[in-house]
Scaffold this motif. Structure first.
Motif, PDB file in Angstrom:
ATOM      1  N   SER A   1      12.269  58.172  86.023  1.00  0.00           N
ATOM      2  CA  SER A   1      11.202  58.910  86.700  1.00  0.00           C
ATOM      3  C   SER A   1      10.386  57.942  87.544  1.00  0.00           C
ATOM      4  O   SER A   1      10.259  56.759  87.212  1.00  0.00           O
ATOM      5  CB  SER A   1      10.311  59.608  85.675  1.00  0.00           C
ATOM      6  OG  SER A   1      11.026  60.631  85.003  1.00  0.00           O
TER       7      SER A   1
ATOM      8  N   LYS B   1       5.180  57.863  81.786  1.00  0.00           N
ATOM      9  CA  LYS B   1       6.590  57.460  81.864  1.00  0.00           C
ATOM     10  C   LYS B   1       7.285  57.553  80.500  1.00  0.00           C
ATOM     11  O   LYS B   1       8.474  57.878  80.413  1.00  0.00           O
ATOM     12  CB  LYS B   1       6.663  56.022  82.403  1.00  0.00           C
ATOM     13  CG  LYS B   1       8.063  55.460  82.595  1.00  0.00           C
ATOM     14  CD  LYS B   1       7.977  54.081  83.235  1.00  0.00           C
ATOM     15  CE  LYS B   1       9.360  53.459  83.366  1.00  0.00           C
ATOM     16  NZ  LYS B   1       9.900  53.037  82.055  1.00  0.00           N
TER      17      LYS B   1
ATOM     18  N   ASP C   1       9.351  51.314  89.047  1.00  0.00           N
ATOM     19  CA  ASP C   1       9.026  52.723  88.828  1.00  0.00           C
ATOM     20  C   ASP C   1       7.979  53.269  89.796  1.00  0.00           C
ATOM     21  O   ASP C   1       7.911  54.485  89.998  1.00  0.00           O
ATOM     22  CB  ASP C   1       8.507  52.919  87.402  1.00  0.00           C
ATOM     23  CG  ASP C   1       9.430  52.310  86.366  1.00  0.00           C
ATOM     24  OD1 ASP C   1      10.573  52.782  86.263  1.00  0.00           O
ATOM     25  OD2 ASP C   1       9.015  51.355  85.685  1.00  0.00           O
TER      26      ASP C   1
ATOM     27  N   LEU D   1       5.810  48.048  85.875  1.00  0.00           N
ATOM     28  CA  LEU D   1       6.234  49.256  86.595  1.00  0.00           C
ATOM     29  C   LEU D   1       6.816  48.966  87.978  1.00  0.00           C
ATOM     30  O   LEU D   1       6.921  49.874  88.805  1.00  0.00           O
ATOM     31  CB  LEU D   1       5.031  50.211  86.745  1.00  0.00           C
ATOM     32  CG  LEU D   1       4.417  50.750  85.455  1.00  0.00           C
ATOM     33  CD1 LEU D   1       3.160  51.543  85.765  1.00  0.00           C
ATOM     34  CD2 LEU D   1       5.423  51.604  84.688  1.00  0.00           C
TER      35      LEU D   1
END
Length: 299
Positions: free
Chosen positions: A136, A129, A164, A161
């Motif tokens: 992303s 990342k 993400d 995360l």
């Protein structure tokens, strides 16, 4: 993929039987779930017993066929899992454009369970990342082993995360196509695969494919895609980041995947399945030994 307590009754039904073997995930991958570990061990025992119950055996890859040979099955044949010739005609292949400053989407498709090793993929994405554009994402698509999924969610939270990494659970075919459409890379770090259909799905949809070079995945991919030979998450992230930034490397990957799909289509097709079934039916009809056994069953 596991043992079945009801299999003993089915095995003794008095008709000629053939075994189609996909794989049995070893019990060592279920230290967190004694129930699944017991089913896996049962599957191995039942595989030995089935050797004397079937007139023919089929495996879905050479990797799986080797497993059958270790259990003393005689000359298992490879049975295709896909009709790849038809699928390649139906799939609308996306065009791939290197989007340098746009978010990247990393994809894995498969059951969320210990041997699929999504934990290593999450750790890899933690490092990756930092090398990718903002926003992303990592998408983990597939049904879920509850115990392992709870662990994975905790790991994702601890690594910061939560925004993400997306765990989708099972999805429709239409939704799956969407995930392949938006994917910039397909990454499998699975520790045990007999064949791994999602690798072929990703290649056929023009997604650069990365895989841990072990078990059946090595056979499925042959010299295509990107074989990974490390399980260090930082090293994996550096490999992925470098390739995803290189148009030359990506074009090389696409060429290798296209060539592999052509070769796979020669093996993975409906005609081969029909041929194998016809051979088996002919054998049942013409073998005196099988006819003798059938007469005994009638008595």
């Amino acid at each position: 993929y596991h043992g079945n307590p009801a299999l003993k009754k089915l095995a003794h039904i008095e008709v000629p039987k053939a075994l189609i073997y996909h794989n049995i995930t070893p019990a060592k991958f279920y230290p967190h779930d004694p129930f699944l570990a017991d089913l896996s061990s049962l599957g191995r025992k039942q595989l030995n017993a089935l050797r004397n119950e079937v007139i023919a055996s089929f495996a879905t890859s050479q990797f799986n066929a080797l497993d059958l040979k270790k259990h003393h099955f005689h000359e298992p044949q490879i049975l295709p899992l896909l009709d790849l010739c038809s699928e390649l005609k139906e799939i609308k292949t996306k065009s791939f454009h290197l989007k340098k400053n746009e978010p990247k989407n990393i994809l894995f498709v498969g059951r969320v369970t210990r041997h699929k090793n999504q934990a290593l993929l999450v750790k890899t994405f933690f490092h990756l990342k930092k090398e990718l554009p903002k926003n992303s994402k990592l998408f983990l698509v597939g049904s879920q082993d509850k115990i392992y999924t709870d662990y994975l969610k905790l790991l994702i939270k601890q690594l910061g995360l939560s925004q993400d990494v997306k765990l989708t659970n099972s999805v429709t075919r239409k939704a799956l196509e969407h995930y392949y459409e938006i994917a910039d890379a397909f990454v499998s770090l699975s520790e045990h695969e007999g064949f791994c259909i999602p690798l072929v799905e990703a290649m056929s949809r023009h997604v650069p494919t990365f895989f841990l070079s072990n078990t059946g995945m090595k056979e499925t991919m042959n010299k295509s895609g990107v074989a990974l030979h490390t399980e260090d998450p930082f090293e994996l992230a550096q490999i992925l980041a470098g390739i995803l930034k290189s148009p030359k490397a990506l074009n090389t990957i696409f060429r290798s995947q296209h060539e592999r799909l052509i070769d796979l289509a020669k093996e993975q097709n409906a005609s081969r399945v029909q041929e194998l079934i016809l051979e088996l039916v002919t054998r049942v009809r013409t073998s005196p030994e099988i006819h003798f056994e059938k007469e005994l069953w009638k008595r």
